[in-house]
Write an enzyme that holds these catalytic residues in place. Structure first.
Site, PDB file in Angstrom:
ATOM      1  N   GLU A 147       5.277  15.746   1.493  1.00  0.00           N
ATOM      2  CA  GLU A 147       5.015  14.610   1.405  1.00  0.00           C
ATOM      3  C   GLU A 147       2.848  14.392   1.303  1.00  0.00           C
ATOM      4  O   GLU A 147       2.381  13.590   1.538  1.00  0.00           O
ATOM      5  CB  GLU A 147       5.283  13.305   1.593  1.00  0.00           C
ATOM      6  N   SER A 149       9.161   9.601  -0.006  1.00  0.00           N
ATOM      7  CA  SER A 149       9.134  10.159  -1.727  1.00  0.00           C
ATOM      8  C   SER A 149       9.807  10.357  -2.470  1.00  0.00           C
ATOM      9  O   SER A 149       9.730  11.355  -3.359  1.00  0.00           O
ATOM     10  CB  SER A 149       7.538  10.487  -1.861  1.00  0.00           C
ATOM     11  N   TYR A 164       4.693   9.321  -8.464  1.00  0.00           N
ATOM     12  CA  TYR A 164       3.146   9.550  -8.573  1.00  0.00           C
ATOM     13  C   TYR A 164       3.228   9.650  -9.583  1.00  0.00           C
ATOM     14  O   TYR A 164       1.840  10.596  -9.784  1.00  0.00           O
ATOM     15  CB  TYR A 164       3.894  10.720  -7.148  1.00  0.00           C
ATOM     16  N   ARG A 201       8.809  -0.245   5.058  1.00  0.00           N
ATOM     17  CA  ARG A 201       9.043  -1.241   4.143  1.00  0.00           C
ATOM     18  C   ARG A 201      10.408  -0.946   4.501  1.00  0.00           C
ATOM     19  O   ARG A 201      11.153   0.425   3.991  1.00  0.00           O
ATOM     20  CB  ARG A 201       8.815  -0.477   3.047  1.00  0.00           C
ATOM     21  N   ASP A 213      14.295  -0.818   1.929  1.00  0.00           N
ATOM     22  CA  ASP A 213      14.759  -1.008   0.735  1.00  0.00           C
ATOM     23  C   ASP A 213      16.434  -1.299   0.880  1.00  0.00           C
ATOM     24  O   ASP A 213      16.828  -1.086   1.686  1.00  0.00           O
ATOM     25  CB  ASP A 213      14.488   0.094   0.289  1.00  0.00           C
ATOM     26  N   GLU A 249      17.062   2.112   2.467  1.00  0.00           N
ATOM     27  CA  GLU A 249      16.722   2.738   3.714  1.00  0.00           C
ATOM     28  C   GLU A 249      15.570   2.250   4.317  1.00  0.00           C
ATOM     29  O   GLU A 249      15.003   1.859   3.240  1.00  0.00           O
ATOM     30  CB  GLU A 249      16.504   4.333   3.222  1.00  0.00           C
ATOM     31  N   ASN A 272      11.593   2.622   5.138  1.00  0.00           N
ATOM     32  CA  ASN A 272      10.365   3.870   5.837  1.00  0.00           C
ATOM     33  C   ASN A 272       9.158   3.092   6.525  1.00  0.00           C
ATOM     34  O   ASN A 272       8.902   1.783   6.693  1.00  0.00           O
ATOM     35  CB  ASN A 272       9.629   3.925   3.655  1.00  0.00           C
ATOM     36  N   GLY A 320       3.962   4.492   1.517  1.00  0.00           N
ATOM     37  CA  GLY A 320       2.523   4.896   0.461  1.00  0.00           C
ATOM     38  C   GLY A 320       1.686   3.381   1.323  1.00  0.00           C
ATOM     39  O   GLY A 320       1.605   2.748   0.920  1.00  0.00           O
TER      40      GLY A 320
END
Length: 364
Positions: free
Chosen positions: A22, A189, A258, A297, A299, A318, A320, A324
């Site tokens: 990443e 990602s 992305y 974050r 999810d 999951e 994070n 980003g």
């Protein structure tokens, strides 16, 4: 030597790049953050980590920042090689905060956080334990399952236990429901992730994922909406309004995130008020359960069901811990919709890091 005005500014070291897959995502996040941060409040120090692990001071970016000029293009880790601990402790009489915009292994997994703990400096984000547990999807699922947080069916695989990819494929086909998602446990990602529609492609997907990690997570596909919530804080975390991902591809993979830009972000998500309150509360619960701090974050899937099929409600996908961080990324956009601007979000994260460090330093 810094001037008097410089000494009043927080020395903010922004780490970017890294050796994980990443790397490019991290460079993009750092470029936007350096442009948006309050230059009157921070003495910004961009430090890149090359793909082979060399730390470098980005001299060109430093010159641009010092001259009040914008940074041209996306940052890449180039410049003068530096010793990590020396650059962090270069000005002991000033307040220094490290902001590690490092996604994936050797950045988001507790390794850099451990070094920063030993260096004794405040840093943005979760500590060693929270970072390590959240990075490993298998461990995060184990911990949250123990805490009673709802999630879909899954199994973990540890390479070297004697079970071959072919045997794992057979076990997964018997225990899970197709489509099955095969994921490296310690990547983000969507790197190395495959959506497998039937048994024919399962062994190959497992072998592909093993190129990225020795621990895998295999999950039953879930019929539901992809909902994400941003959490901010430490002892008293707050949750943003939820947002929804509408994938432009078969699922929300790396290219969709992305490259192609086909995914749609709906912020806030179109949900009943009761469900919004429920998922915000659940996001904070996950944040606390996994010992997160600063930002994360979280999810989820929302399965409302149909008249013919009862829904499962909210299911954790999951966490994070270093999502980003471009102005177009979900985490900052969720906070913008909740009333916190991109630049104010940076300020909040730095303040949280300083307070958390001071609180922990007082413990004997």
């Amino acid at each position: 030597m810094p001037s008097a005005s410089d000494s009043d500014r927080i020395r903010l070291i922004v780490l970017f790049g890294g050796i994980s897959a990443e790397h490019d995502v991290s460079c993009t996040s750092a470029t936007h953050l350096l442009a948006a941060a309050n230059h009157e409040a921070y003495d910004l120090v961009p430090i890149g980590i090359t793909r082979d692990g060399q730390w470098v001071r980005h001299d060109v970016a430093l010159e641009a920042l010092a001259g009040g000029r914008p940074i041209e293009g996306t940052l890449t880790p180039t410049g003068t090689p530096v010793n990590p601990l020396e650059i962090i402790g270069a000005e002991p009489d000033r307040v220094t905060v490290v902001l590690p915009l490092l996604h994936g292994p050797h950045g988001e997994d507790g390794t850099v956080q451990g070094m920063l703990e030993l260096a004794g400096v405040p840093y943005v984000g979760s500590g060693v334990l929270g970072s390590a547990v959240c990075m490993d999807k298998a461990m995060a699922k184990t911990v949250t399952a123990q805490a009673g947080i709802p999630q879909g069916n899954w199994i973990a695989y540890y390479d070297g236990t004697g079970e071959t990819p072919e045997q794992l494929a057979e076990r997964a086909a018997a225990e899970l429901t197709f489509p099955i998602f095969v994921k490296p446990a310690n990547m983000g990602s969507s790197v190395g992730v495959s959506k497998v529609p039937d048994a024919a492609g399962l062994t190959m997907a497992i072998k592909d994922a093993l190129q990225y990690d020795e621990v895998l997570v295999l999950e039953s596909g879930i019929t539901g909406r992809e909902i994400e919530v941003a959490v901010l804080g430490d002892l008293e975390p707050e949750a943003s309004v939820p947002g929804e991902i509408i994938p432009g591809a078969d699922f929300y993979d790396y290219e969709d995130k992305y490259i192609s830009g086909g995914a749609q972000l709906r912020i806030p998500a179109d949900l009943p008020a009761e469900q919004i309150a429920e998922v915000r509360e659940l996001a904070v619960r996950v944040f606390r359960t996994l010992r997160c701090s600063g930002l994360a974050r979280i999810d989820f899937f929302y399965d409302a069901g149909t008249a013919e099929r009862p829904g499962a409600g909210w299911l954790l996908n999951e966490p994070n811990t270093l999502p980003g961080f471009t102005p177009y990324s979900m985490y900052p956009k969720l906070w913008e919709a909740t009333g916190v601007s991109y630049s104010d979000l940076i300020d909040r994260l730095v303040e949280i890091a300083i307070r958390r460090h001071a609180r922990r330093a007082a413990i004997r």
